[in-house]
Scaffold this active site. Structure first.
Site, short mmCIF file in Angstrom:
data_model
loop_
_atom_site.label_atom_id
_atom_site.label_comp_id
_atom_site.label_asym_id
_atom_site.label_seq_id
_atom_site.Cartn_x
_atom_site.Cartn_y
_atom_site.Cartn_z
N SER A 140 -13.90 -2.32 -19.98
CA SER A 140 -12.68 -3.28 -19.87
C SER A 140 -12.21 -2.92 -19.33
CB SER A 140 -12.39 -3.26 -21.67
OG SER A 140 -11.08 -4.88 -21.53
N TYR A 154 -10.02 -13.26 -16.01
CA TYR A 154 -10.97 -12.43 -16.18
C TYR A 154 -10.36 -10.93 -16.94
CZ TYR A 154 -10.93 -6.99 -14.55
OH TYR A 154 -11.75 -5.50 -14.52
N LYS A 158 -11.81 -9.97 -20.68
CA LYS A 158 -12.17 -8.98 -21.43
C LYS A 158 -11.87 -8.57 -22.61
CE LYS A 158 -13.64 -6.62 -17.47
NZ LYS A 158 -15.12 -5.26 -17.29
N1 LIG Z 1 -12.24 -1.26 -9.85
C1 LIG Z 1 -11.11 -2.08 -10.22
O1 LIG Z 1 -9.64 -1.32 -9.98
C2 LIG Z 1 -11.41 -2.20 -12.07
C3 LIG Z 1 -10.06 -1.94 -12.93
C4 LIG Z 1 -10.08 -1.93 -14.35
C5 LIG Z 1 -11.38 -2.50 -14.83
N2 LIG Z 1 -12.54 -2.75 -13.96
C6 LIG Z 1 -14.05 -3.04 -14.54
O2 LIG Z 1 -15.11 -2.05 -14.00
C7 LIG Z 1 -16.47 -2.26 -13.74
C8 LIG Z 1 -16.39 -2.10 -12.26
O3 LIG Z 1 -15.79 -2.31 -10.91
P1 LIG Z 1 -15.72 -2.55 -9.92
O4 LIG Z 1 -14.44 -2.01 -9.05
O5 LIG Z 1 -16.63 -0.31 -9.76
O6 LIG Z 1 -16.54 -2.95 -8.86
P2 LIG Z 1 -17.69 -3.53 -7.84
O7 LIG Z 1 -17.35 -2.01 -6.80
O8 LIG Z 1 -17.11 -5.51 -7.58
O9 LIG Z 1 -19.07 -3.11 -8.38
C9 LIG Z 1 -20.18 -3.78 -9.29
C10 LIG Z 1 -21.53 -3.45 -9.15
O10 LIG Z 1 -21.71 -4.29 -10.04
C11 LIG Z 1 -22.98 -5.07 -9.76
N3 LIG Z 1 -23.00 -6.36 -9.91
C12 LIG Z 1 -22.03 -7.01 -9.80
N4 LIG Z 1 -22.70 -8.34 -10.70
C13 LIG Z 1 -23.89 -7.24 -11.67
C14 LIG Z 1 -24.95 -8.24 -12.52
N5 LIG Z 1 -24.43 -9.31 -12.16
N6 LIG Z 1 -25.63 -7.54 -12.57
C15 LIG Z 1 -25.96 -6.39 -11.50
N7 LIG Z 1 -25.33 -5.85 -10.91
C16 LIG Z 1 -24.28 -6.84 -10.68
C17 LIG Z 1 -22.25 -4.66 -7.77
O11 LIG Z 1 -24.00 -4.63 -6.74
P3 LIG Z 1 -24.26 -6.16 -6.37
O12 LIG Z 1 -23.74 -6.41 -6.12
O13 LIG Z 1 -25.39 -5.75 -5.31
O14 LIG Z 1 -24.91 -6.74 -7.66
C18 LIG Z 1 -21.71 -3.01 -7.70
O15 LIG Z 1 -23.04 -2.40 -7.70
C19 LIG Z 1 -16.19 -3.83 -13.68
O16 LIG Z 1 -16.30 -4.33 -15.28
C20 LIG Z 1 -14.38 -3.93 -13.93
O17 LIG Z 1 -13.62 -5.22 -14.39
C21 LIG Z 1 -12.38 -1.82 -12.05
#
Ligand SMILES: NC(=O)c1ccc[n+]([C@@H]2O[C@H](COP(=O)([O-])OP(=O)(O)OC[C@H]3O[C@@H](n4cnc5c(N)ncnc54)[C@H](OP(=O)(O)O)[C@@H]3O)[C@@H](O)[C@H]2O)c1
Length: 270
Positions: A140, A154, A158
């Protein structure tokens, strides 16, 4: 140190970002990894990197926001490894825009990814996690603790995940499945991270290099700690812990603090 050795871990959305960092951390601890993502090239590149850590890695190119894509992921994990010890529901997409300005489709896009993309892989995995008394972890965000300006779709997706995690914990208590919920703070991005703009188009975020953010490695370490200790809730960052503490008892104070710091919620795109 041996807790994760030879355990089979499925991580949704693990070709880059936080999911990839979790996969690397688990691989470093001797777990077998099932990677997932939609872009095959990106997925294969990550598979090669993780294989170099001398662990068994499988990569399933599928979209977990569809039932077929999720079934394919879980079926292939079982076909290759015979069991699942850990499922990390990491897939999630963020968005930007005030509610009045949002294309209503933004809600559909965000909920398909964040909610359905979490529940669809979980349902077929539960029967295997019962056998291993394994862990299912939901990623989350601090935006899941209270509704934040510009993040309504978003935040609400969550928050819905919390309800699923709470229900699942009680339902699977007798089967000794561990359910973990991680509230992640703003995290560094090493790539062209995409979010959804108010009109529904894709927006590429600017690097967060100069901001005070968590590293994906730090988030991954906390996820592994949650699994190893079989904890329910892990809240990351000082601001996250403060928010989690104040929100239930002094929500109006939290609101006032947010209004005073509105500028901090603006993030620029490339
Ligand atoms: N980054 C932050 O600051 C942050 C903060 C709080 C929470 N989060 C949470 O942490 C998690 C990861 O975030 P992130 O920032 O690392 O995301 P990200 O950099 O956008 O990476 C997302 C990953 O998921 C894959 N993906 C996206 N949609 C998909 C789908 N429908 N089916 C299969 N694969 C899928 C993407 O590859 P493809 O596009 O090739 O599918 C990629 O490998 C999320 O739940 C986000 O809400 C992130």
């Amino acid at each position: 140190m041996t807790y994760f050795k030879n355990k089979v871990a499925v991580i949704t959305g693990s070709s880059r970002g936080i999911g990839k960092a979790i996969a690397i951390e688990l691989a470093n601890k001797g777990a077998h990894i099932v990677l997932n993502g939609r872009d095959k090239q990106r997925l294969d590149k990550t598979k090669n990197e993780i294989e170099a850590l001398s662990t068994k890695v499988s990569a399933v190119c599928s979209d977990v926001s569809t039932i077929e894509g999720s079934n394919k992921l879980i079926d292939q994990a079982i076909k290759e490894f015979g069991c699942i010890d850990i499922l990390v529901n990491n897939v999630g997409v963020s968005m930007r825009g005030h509610i009045a300005d949002l294309n209503p489709e933004v809600y559909k896009m965000v909920f398909e990814s964040n909610l359905l993309g979490t529940i669809y892989p979980s349902i077929p995995a539960i029967k295997y996690l019962r056998k291993t008394q394994g862990s299912i972890v939901f990623i989350s965000s601090l935006a899941g603790i209270r509704g934040l300006p510009s993040f309504s779709a978003y935040s609400s997706s969550k928050m819905a995940i919390r309800a699923i995690a709470e229900s699942l914990r009680i339902e699977e208590h007798k089967n000794n499945i561990h359910v973990g919920l991680i509230f992640v703070g703003i995290t560094d991005i090493e790539h062209n991270k995409e979010v959804i703009a108010a009109d529904g188009s894709k927006l590429i975020l600017e690097s967060r290099k100069n901001k005070k953010v968590s590293s994906p490695q730090y988030v991954a370490q906390k996820v592994l700690q949650n699994i190893r200790k079989r904890k329910f809730i892990t809240v990351l960052t000082a601001i996250g812990k403060l928010n989690a503490l104040l929100q239930p008892v002094l929500p109006m104070l939290v609101e006032r603090l947010i209004i005073r710091n509105l500028k901090k919620f603006d993030e620029h795109s490339k």
